[in-house]
Design a protein around this motif. Sequence first.
Motif, PDB file in Angstrom:
ATOM      1  N   GLU A 136      98.185  57.043  72.739  1.00  0.00           N
ATOM      2  CA  GLU A 136      98.720  56.897  74.287  1.00  0.00           C
ATOM      3  C   GLU A 136      97.639  57.245  75.289  1.00  0.00           C
ATOM      4  O   GLU A 136      97.813  56.484  76.379  1.00  0.00           O
ATOM      5  N   GLU A 157      89.475  50.864  80.866  1.00  0.00           N
ATOM      6  CA  GLU A 157      89.811  49.517  79.598  1.00  0.00           C
ATOM      7  C   GLU A 157      91.427  50.008  79.194  1.00  0.00           C
ATOM      8  O   GLU A 157      91.512  49.931  78.432  1.00  0.00           O
ATOM      9  N   SER A 158      92.150  50.870  80.391  1.00  0.00           N
ATOM     10  CA  SER A 158      93.220  51.146  79.721  1.00  0.00           C
ATOM     11  C   SER A 158      94.592  50.779  80.755  1.00  0.00           C
ATOM     12  O   SER A 158      94.271  50.642  81.673  1.00  0.00           O
ATOM     13  N   SER A 159      95.688  50.534  80.861  1.00  0.00           N
ATOM     14  CA  SER A 159      97.202  50.541  80.951  1.00  0.00           C
ATOM     15  C   SER A 159      97.251  51.442  81.668  1.00  0.00           C
ATOM     16  O   SER A 159      98.360  51.344  82.448  1.00  0.00           O
ATOM     17  N   SER A 161      98.255  53.884  84.375  1.00  0.00           N
ATOM     18  CA  SER A 161      98.670  53.692  86.241  1.00  0.00           C
ATOM     19  C   SER A 161      98.232  54.724  86.837  1.00  0.00           C
ATOM     20  O   SER A 161      99.359  56.242  86.396  1.00  0.00           O
ATOM     21  N   THR A 167      95.586  50.288  88.096  1.00  0.00           N
ATOM     22  CA  THR A 167      95.196  51.048  87.346  1.00  0.00           C
ATOM     23  C   THR A 167      93.596  50.115  86.701  1.00  0.00           C
ATOM     24  O   THR A 167      93.390  49.454  87.819  1.00  0.00           O
ATOM     25  N   GLY A 169      91.025  47.099  86.804  1.00  0.00           N
ATOM     26  CA  GLY A 169      91.977  45.886  86.383  1.00  0.00           C
ATOM     27  C   GLY A 169      92.284  45.402  87.793  1.00  0.00           C
ATOM     28  O   GLY A 169      92.669  44.860  88.205  1.00  0.00           O
ATOM     29  N   SER A 170      93.236  46.616  88.968  1.00  0.00           N
ATOM     30  CA  SER A 170      93.721  45.783  90.167  1.00  0.00           C
ATOM     31  C   SER A 170      92.756  45.533  90.443  1.00  0.00           C
ATOM     32  O   SER A 170      91.531  46.009  90.742  1.00  0.00           O
TER      33      SER A 170
END
Length: 237
Positions: A136, A157-159, A161, A167, A169-170
């Motif tokens: 996790e 590089e994680s989902s 948030s 997150t 990539g936002s």
Amino acid sequence: MARREVRDPMSSPSPAGAGPEPLGDSREQPARTRGSRLRVAVLALVVLLIVVLVTVAATMWAVGRSPSEPTSAGPTTSANPSADPAGSDGDDELLITTRGIGPLRVSGSVAELTATGALGTEPGDFCADRLVGSDEFAGVVVHTADDDIAAMIVVEESSLSTAEGVTVGSTSAELREAYGEQLTRHIAENNPYSENYLVSSGTLAIGFTVSQDTVGKILVAPTEVLRAVYDAGEFHC
């Protein structure tokens, strides 16, 4: 011839009910009337004053009650829970907050997470003070200080948030929309064109590194530590 006695009309008593009312009584009657009216007016004023005081006291009591006091229906809740950049305290909610991520806290021990395998070292990693997350915590890197204390948490590089939904990539537009005026840009001393942003809560903060209009890293640490990292530019270990 019989002598008739002559009486002085001024000295003879007046028959009952005849003649004018004594002068003293006619003066006392208006005075008694005025006194009665004055007493009634004073009594009415006192009653009115009591009513006003009771009304004011009741109003002050009602206004003085805090709207956030718990009632029989239960405690009130915040209308905007995401306004606190620190997010949730629940360890079971893996949200990125100014305090850390779930059980992983800034300035907290990482020994337990290391024992469970959630954090560990990578083979051949030359950075002794760096732990890498798995499961996790995949995509999370923890930089430790003495006694295995978490000094800075880096999410890459994680989902995972934040409580506001940001997150890695936002977009920068999504970042600004999520935090609004809470978001401040840090101008690095050696690179005034870098896009680094902070959301602070007390002495802690969440940092966002933006590259090509996209959030590339999310950092959690004391505010002054993040400022120093941004001023130094890229960091290793």
